[in-house]
Write a protein that holds these residues in place. Structure first.
Motif, PDB file in Angstrom:
ATOM      1  N   MET A 771       0.816  -1.243  -0.090  1.00 23.09           N
ATOM      2  CA  MET A 771       0.029  -0.014   0.004  1.00 23.09           C
ATOM      3  C   MET A 771       0.973   1.147   0.193  1.00 23.09           C
ATOM      4  O   MET A 771       0.637   2.361  -0.511  1.00 23.09           O
ATOM      5  N   ILE A 772       2.129   1.178   0.796  1.00 25.29           N
ATOM      6  CA  ILE A 772       2.860   2.356   0.692  1.00 25.29           C
ATOM      7  C   ILE A 772       3.467   2.622  -0.633  1.00 25.29           C
ATOM      8  O   ILE A 772       3.671   3.728  -0.970  1.00 25.29           O
ATOM      9  N   TYR A 773       3.959   1.546  -1.164  1.00 29.60           N
ATOM     10  CA  TYR A 773       4.517   1.694  -2.369  1.00 29.60           C
ATOM     11  C   TYR A 773       3.375   2.296  -3.450  1.00 29.60           C
ATOM     12  O   TYR A 773       3.925   2.937  -4.413  1.00 29.60           O
ATOM     13  N   ASN A 774       2.072   2.070  -3.443  1.00 31.69           N
ATOM     14  CA  ASN A 774       0.985   2.605  -4.192  1.00 31.69           C
ATOM     15  C   ASN A 774       0.660   3.968  -3.767  1.00 31.69           C
ATOM     16  O   ASN A 774      -0.393   4.516  -4.424  1.00 31.69           O
ATOM     17  N   LEU A 775       1.222   4.743  -2.737  1.00 28.13           N
ATOM     18  CA  LEU A 775       0.844   5.807  -2.580  1.00 28.13           C
ATOM     19  C   LEU A 775       1.424   6.862  -3.620  1.00 28.13           C
ATOM     20  O   LEU A 775       2.465   6.659  -4.238  1.00 28.13           O
ATOM     21  N   GLU A 776       0.651   7.866  -4.327  1.00 20.91           N
ATOM     22  CA  GLU A 776       1.217   8.736  -5.288  1.00 20.91           C
ATOM     23  C   GLU A 776       2.629   9.523  -4.766  1.00 20.91           C
ATOM     24  O   GLU A 776       3.344   9.408  -5.574  1.00 20.91           O
ATOM     25  N   GLU A 777       2.558   9.719  -3.651  1.00 21.62           N
ATOM     26  CA  GLU A 777       3.850  10.417  -3.151  1.00 21.62           C
ATOM     27  C   GLU A 777       5.031   9.759  -3.376  1.00 21.62           C
ATOM     28  O   GLU A 777       6.160  10.193  -3.481  1.00 21.62           O
ATOM     29  N   SER A 778       4.912   8.356  -3.125  1.00 18.22           N
ATOM     30  CA  SER A 778       5.950   7.441  -3.266  1.00 18.22           C
ATOM     31  C   SER A 778       6.966   7.482  -4.375  1.00 18.22           C
ATOM     32  O   SER A 778       8.074   7.558  -4.555  1.00 18.22           O
ATOM     33  N   ILE A 779       6.254   7.944  -5.477  1.00 18.82           N
ATOM     34  CA  ILE A 779       6.896   7.842  -6.738  1.00 18.82           C
ATOM     35  C   ILE A 779       6.757   9.165  -7.445  1.00 18.82           C
ATOM     36  O   ILE A 779       7.307   9.252  -8.670  1.00 18.82           O
ATOM     37  N   THR A 780       6.518  10.083  -6.598  1.00 20.29           N
ATOM     38  CA  THR A 780       6.247  11.396  -7.195  1.00 20.29           C
ATOM     39  C   THR A 780       7.651  12.299  -6.648  1.00 20.29           C
ATOM     40  O   THR A 780       7.892  12.270  -5.455  1.00 20.29           O
ATOM     41  N   LYS A 781       8.236  13.090  -7.515  1.00 19.49           N
ATOM     42  CA  LYS A 781       9.315  14.036  -7.102  1.00 19.49           C
ATOM     43  C   LYS A 781       8.556  15.237  -6.599  1.00 19.49           C
ATOM     44  O   LYS A 781       7.797  16.207  -7.162  1.00 19.49           O
ATOM     45  N   SER A 782       8.837  15.402  -5.269  1.00 18.14           N
ATOM     46  CA  SER A 782       8.163  16.445  -4.453  1.00 18.14           C
ATOM     47  C   SER A 782       9.062  17.263  -3.779  1.00 18.14           C
ATOM     48  O   SER A 782       8.771  18.253  -2.875  1.00 18.14           O
TER      49      SER A 782
END
Length: 782
Positions: A771-782
């Motif tokens: 679920m954590i891997y599937n957070l948008e933030e996980s693969i987003t450059k922020s």
């Protein structure tokens, strides 16, 4: 379309009507202030390009009334059918027939005609009027004028800038009534710069050190540490592999194996060694023509670099016309040179004179001549030794062999995993000069006039002192007076960190490309880049240490309305990381990542049957997908085997290039398929299981384990609410997970499941981590 000359003749002399229209036009306004001095390049030509040049531009076949409005000579001369009238009269809009036509209330005379569905805004009309009043001065296209280093512009918020970049950015923001964001929090800033410089997330020790480092230069020290990481060269190589159309197969129908990966190793090495950009591209264009250094220390390295020009597709089909495909390969090199290194749409002049930019078909083939003398052969190289038929034996002439001794001495950066023969396609010219002709309509055997090597005069005339070969072309390319080379590369590097270039159309700096959002900054950076010895790491450091780069991503409704595309950079950009980095983040955070640099490409997990369904025959080497096992499964995404006819699906879904041709910028999409990859890809599920197992072996509570997983993946501490949701989800999974389903849940990936482990807790924690891997933030450059 009605003939302009005829209608201009009708309205000629109608002064009274014109005066009435003029009175109306000067009162119209859309509220945006006109520039003090109207520029043809930045204010007028975009209007003409959008509204006028389809009928009154470079295309002679579509030109109406013999009138061109994109060049002064035509715009100021007497009209074809009314010698007493002129489309433009400097200083006098009331006598300029083109202006009279765009403001007339008579729809039968109006230009653009209503039938075109084109209409000039009040501001556009006012700009044209002011430009004519100021003398209607035409300018050479901005990109074809050598850049100059302007003085830093004035700003109000003098405490904000950290380096010169910020002055230009802030100046434009203040002009538009905006102000920059505050600096990003440390956790998000560290994730951003780590992904941008190495393509990998920061580990826990780096995060902890940075969060507790109170020194004023703590961030700069992290940047310097990342720039020294070997992973920096891998990350920087990604954009160059797209540009150089690197792949592991030849393409076309008989899509067979090739061994160009040593060239990829060299690219990584060159970036890590901070090779100056002028030398970097000179070696790739003409390393085979350079004098061998004393002792031959890098002669083979220079030759290997020329693999850049051999990365194009090559056919292995039978019964093809050899000359037709040879011309296709030369065309590919020529077009890659134009798009990738010069940032121009040179390919448009392959069949005819360019319709928008000042490049003739003759000039196209003059440039073509530099690449037309390669002594290449389509047939497969067959060495007379026991390695015949092995993948390492596949290369096309001209070629170089890399021996084990080479790897031990001259080419230590090459990761050669075994003792088998290794051969790479490189450049090498014929002893006798091959003649080059203009090809009529671009047809390979329709010879026109013979041409000699040369370059587009509108960019920079070819210096007579340069040799008329690829080495001379490279010298022309890195000439300080060349207006494009530094601008184009600086823009590409800017694009790597902000998601879009200062010129959005990174492959088109021509007249149909977009104008730079910050032209003075682009020129300042280009000149500074050359003055500092074409130092790439210095340029990168300038960008990532700027206040502009360090802003938070927070956007207010007001800023979103004022600048929805973030052109003015009053906030940090936000978008998903490149396809290869998605895999890297998953592997690195789980502890699975194999950090070996370089070497042959690998075949990770892939849905069955893809290659088999697209196989067209051949010797069968790539007809069946044979997945790798062991450490090879966990290599970085950039080492994934790219078969051109069937590119890796998980990379393609995240917008990776299939490497068919030169690409200077990837699209950025947000699709449901990307979510499906993150939910179902064996790599993600396996990483979730492996990380869960490692955390379960630690002597800590479930709250600590979940918090640590969150930090490893998202690179920040979870909020209490986030932590609560994840802990609750773990509890729910523990209650609902059925024993009979455990084996199916855990049976994903090659990495073994520990024997002595609570499989129910493992599966439940695996689901939480997934679920954590599937957070948008996980693969987003922020």
């Amino acid at each position: 379309m009605r003939r302009l000359s005829y209608l201009l003749f009708i309205v000629a002399g109608s002064t009274g009507a014109f005066q009435a229209c003029t009175t109306g036009s000067t009162s119209r306004s859309d509220g945006e202030k006109l520039p003090e001095t109207v520029s043809y390049n930045f204010d007028i030509r975009p209007i003409l390009s959008d509204k006028c040049l389809a009928c009154h531009g470079p295309d002679a076949n579509k030109r109406e009334a013999g009138l061109r409005l994109d060049i002064a000579e035509s715009a100021f001369k007497a009209l074809q059918e009314n010698p007493k009238a002129h489309a433009l009269v400097a200083g006098k809009p009331e006598l300029s027939e083109a202006f009279r036509r765009i403001i007339t209330p008579d729809t039968s005379l109006l230009m653009p005609p209503p039938s075109s569905n084109l209409k000039l805004s009040a501001r556009e009309i006012n700009l044209i009027e002011k430009w004519i009043k100021q003398g209607a001065k035409y300018e050479k296209h901005w990109a074809f004028v050598a850049p100059r280093k302007a003085a830093l512009p004035p700003i109000d918020q003098k405490a904000w800038p950290r380096n010169e970049i910020d002055y230009f950015i802030l100046h434009k923001q203040e002009q538009k009534g905006l102000s920059p964001n505050e600096e990003s929090d440390r956790e998000r800033l560290l994730k951003r710069v780590s992904l941008d410089l190495t393509g990998l997330p920061p580990d826990l020790s780096m995060m902890d050190r940075f969060l507790t480092d109170t020194r004023p230069d703590a961030y700069e020290k992290v940047v310097d540490q990342l720039l020294k990481s070997p992973a920096y060269g891998e990350k920087m190589a990604l954009h160059w592999l797209d540009l150089a159309r690197y792949a592991d197969s030849y393409g076309y129908q008989m899509d067979n194996f090739r061994t160009q990966w040593p060239w990829r190793d060299w690219v990584i090495h060159a970036f890590n060694q901070n090779m100056p950009y002028d030398r970097f591209i000179t070696w790739q264009l003409a390393g085979d023509l350079l004098p061998v250094p004393p002792g031959g220390a890098s002669g083979k390295e220079q030759l290997l670099a020329t693999g850049f020009n051999r990365n194009h597709k090559i056919t292995e089909e039978g019964a093809v016309d050899e000359e037709e495909y040879r011309v296709t390969y030369v065309t590919d090199r020529n077009d890659t040179f134009g798009k990738g290194l010069l940032g121009i749409t040179l390919e448009c002049a392959h069949c005819h004179d360019h319709k928008y930019d000042p490049f003739s078909q003759k000039e196209y083939y003059q440039l073509f001549a530099f690449f037309n003398n390669v002594d290449e052969m389509r047939s497969k190289y067959t060495p007379i030794d026991p390695d015949v038929g092995k993948p390492e034996s596949y290369a096309k002439k001209p070629l170089m062999e890399i021996s084990n001794d080479d790897v031990k001495s001259l080419l230590k950066f090459i990761n050669k995993p075994d003792t088998s023969r290794l051969i790479v396609s490189v450049m090498g010219d014929l002893d006798t000069l091959r003649k080059t002709y203009i090809l009529k309509r671009g047809v390979f055997d329709a010879y026109g006039d013979e041409v000699q090597p040369g370059t587009p005069a509108s960019i920079l005339p070819f210096n007579a002192a340069y040799p008329k070969n690829r080495l001379g072309l490279a010298q022309w390319l890195v000439d300080r007076k060349n207006p494009l080379t530094a601008r184009v590369y600086v823009n590409r590097i800017w694009q790597e960190f902000f998601g879009r270039g200062i010129v959005k159309t990174a492959g088109d700096f021509g007249m149909q490309g977009e104008l730079p959002t910050h032209p003075e900054l682009l020129d300042w950076l280009a000149v500074d880049f050359m003055q500092q010895g074409w130092n790439i790491k210095r340029l990168v450091r300038q960008i990532v240490t700027s206040a502009t780069y360090r802003q938070s991503i927070v956007v207010t409704p007001e800023k979103l309305r004022a600048d929805p595309e973030n052109v003015l950079l009053a906030r940090a950009p936000r978008y998903h990381i490149p396809a290869e980095l998605v895999k890297d983040l998953v592997l690195a955070s789980s502890g699975l990542l194999n950090r070996t640099i370089g070497g042959p490409s690998v075949k990770p997990y892939q849905p069955p049957g893809l290659w088999e369904s697209a196989t067209a025959g051949g010797d069968g080497m790539l007809s069946t997908y044979n997945q790798d096992h062991g450490p090879a499964l966990y290599r970085r995404g950039m080492y994934t085997f790219i078969k051109r006819t069937v590119p890796p699906p998980s990379l393609a879904i995240f917008d990776a290039s299939n490497r068919d041709q030169c690409e200077v910028g990837r699209s950025k999409t947000n699709t449901p398929l990307q979510a499906l990859v993150m939910m179902n890809d064996p790599t993600v599920l396996e990483a979730s299981r492996v990380l869960a197992a490692r955390l379960l072996r630690e002597n800590s509570g479930i709250e600590t384990k979940i918090g640590k997983a969150f930090r490893l993946i998202v690179n920040r501490k979870p909020t209490p609410q986030e932590q609560s949701v994840l802990i609750t989800y773990f509890g729910e999974e523990m209650q609902t997970m059925k024993t009979k389903d455990l084996e199916k849940v855990l049976a994903v990936g090659d990495y073994p499941v520990p024997e002595k482990i609570d499989k129910k807790r493992l599966a439940a924690l695996m689901r939480v981590i997934s679920m954590i891997y599937n957070l948008e933030e996980s693969i987003t450059k922020s």
